[in-house]
Design an enzyme around this catalytic site. Structure first.
Site, PDB file in Angstrom:
ATOM      1  N   ASP A 106       0.901  -1.293  -0.014  1.00  0.00           N
ATOM      2  CA  ASP A 106      -0.009  -0.225  -0.133  1.00  0.00           C
ATOM      3  C   ASP A 106       0.932   1.201   0.078  1.00  0.00           C
ATOM      4  O   ASP A 106       2.046   1.355   0.375  1.00  0.00           O
ATOM      5  CB  ASP A 106      -1.115   0.111   1.225  1.00  0.00           C
TER       6      ASP A 106
HETATM    7  N1  URA Z   1      -1.541  -5.952   3.755  1.00  0.00           N
HETATM    8  C1  URA Z   1      -1.870  -4.943   3.845  1.00  0.00           C
HETATM    9  O1  URA Z   1      -2.782  -4.432   4.462  1.00  0.00           O
HETATM   10  N2  URA Z   1      -1.011  -3.889   3.246  1.00  0.00           N
HETATM   11  C2  URA Z   1       0.151  -3.816   2.478  1.00  0.00           C
HETATM   12  O2  URA Z   1       0.823  -3.026   1.745  1.00  0.00           O
HETATM   13  C3  URA Z   1       0.514  -5.215   2.480  1.00  0.00           C
HETATM   14  C4  URA Z   1      -0.144  -6.352   3.040  1.00  0.00           C
END
Ligand code: URA
Length: 261
Positions: A106
């Site tokens: 993310d």
């Molecule tokens: N899980 C999440 O919630 N975000 C990420 O960036 C990776 C795994």
């Protein structure tokens, strides 16, 4: 294919180290288009030139693999209208044609991102049936309780009813609300949604390892290193949760230093 140094090509495609290769070249064991070559600095094109080692033709394709410590604010895509992408962080010489991030973090997550131009490798890393383990160091709003660890290990159900595969998790005894969690799949916002289903909240998420490959602790946010294709192949082997946990505990201060990131 772009030109590549002969010693780099040999180390990429064989099990010999760069220093072994120096000796091998000196011995006259390497030929380029039938002519013995003793200098590792020689630039060659493996697509159009025949390279042999001890008389045997080198096999395999040369792809670029770059390991990046992603900072917050960048997205894992090759282009985006709103955000800078992880490609913007690479030095010019590594921005080869066709490079893309193998997997997503993310925009507010940090850590291990592999970029490659090898679609086959990315597929093997990401295909759901590969179950390559991904390890995240997570800072939570509240401590992760032993019943949460048990729930996660049994396979948790997310708020929308999605069932998750069993996940290993262990709170860091020395650091209050931090937990190491290992997933064998990659659903959208999965770690955040798993802890939300447990009534907790993810404040920071840093990917520390994938399979048997660690993000080097001394690699600063926004920095990257080129990694050998054969080392990335190791990444596809399963890691060991206890080994990763011990390493995270031992090096925890190097993650805390960067906490403001
Ligand atoms: N899980 C999440 O919630 N975000 C990420 O960036 C990776 C795994």
């Amino acid at each position: 294919m772009a030109l590549i140094r002969l010693d780099k090509l040999l180390s990429n495609r064989t099990s010999h180290s760069r220093s072994d290769i120096k000796g091998i070249l000196k011995k006259g064991a390497v030929q380029v288009d039938g002519v013995t070559e003793c200098s590792g600095e020689r630039k060659v094109d493996p697509d159009t030139q025949e390279i042999t080692l001890y008389g045997k033709k080198l096999v395999g394709q040369t792809h670029v693999c770059v390991l990046l410590n992603k900072p917050q604010g960048y997205i894992c895509a090759t282009e985006d209208r709103m955000h800078k992408t992880v490609l913007d962080l690479l030095p010019k010489e590594l921005r080869v044609k066709g490079l893309f991030p193998a997997g997503r973090l993310d925009v507010d997550s940090t850590g291990f991102v592999l970029l490659t131009d090898d679609g086959d490798l990315a597929h093997r890393m990401l295909a759901p049936k590969s179950h390559v383990p991904k390890y995240y160091l997570v800072k939570l709003t509240r401590p992760c309780r032993s019943e949460d660890v048990k729930h996660l290990s049994e396979g948790i159900r997310l708020g929308d009813g999605t069932e998750c595969l069993p996940a290993e998790a262990k709170p860091l005894e020395t650091a209050g609300n931090y937990v190491l969690i290992c997933l064998h799949e990659g659903k959208y916002h999965q770690v955040k949604r798993m802890f939300a289903a447990l009534g907790n909240h993810v404040e920071r998420l840093h990917r520390v390892a994938v399979g048997g490959m660690f993000l080097p602790e001394n690699l600063a946010f926004g920095c990257c290193i080129e990694v050998l294709h054969k080392d990335v192949e190791n990444m596809l082997k399963s890691g060991d949760f206890d080994v990763v946990y011990e390493r995270i505990v031992t090096n925890f201060s190097s993650y805390l230093i960067n906490e403001g990131q």
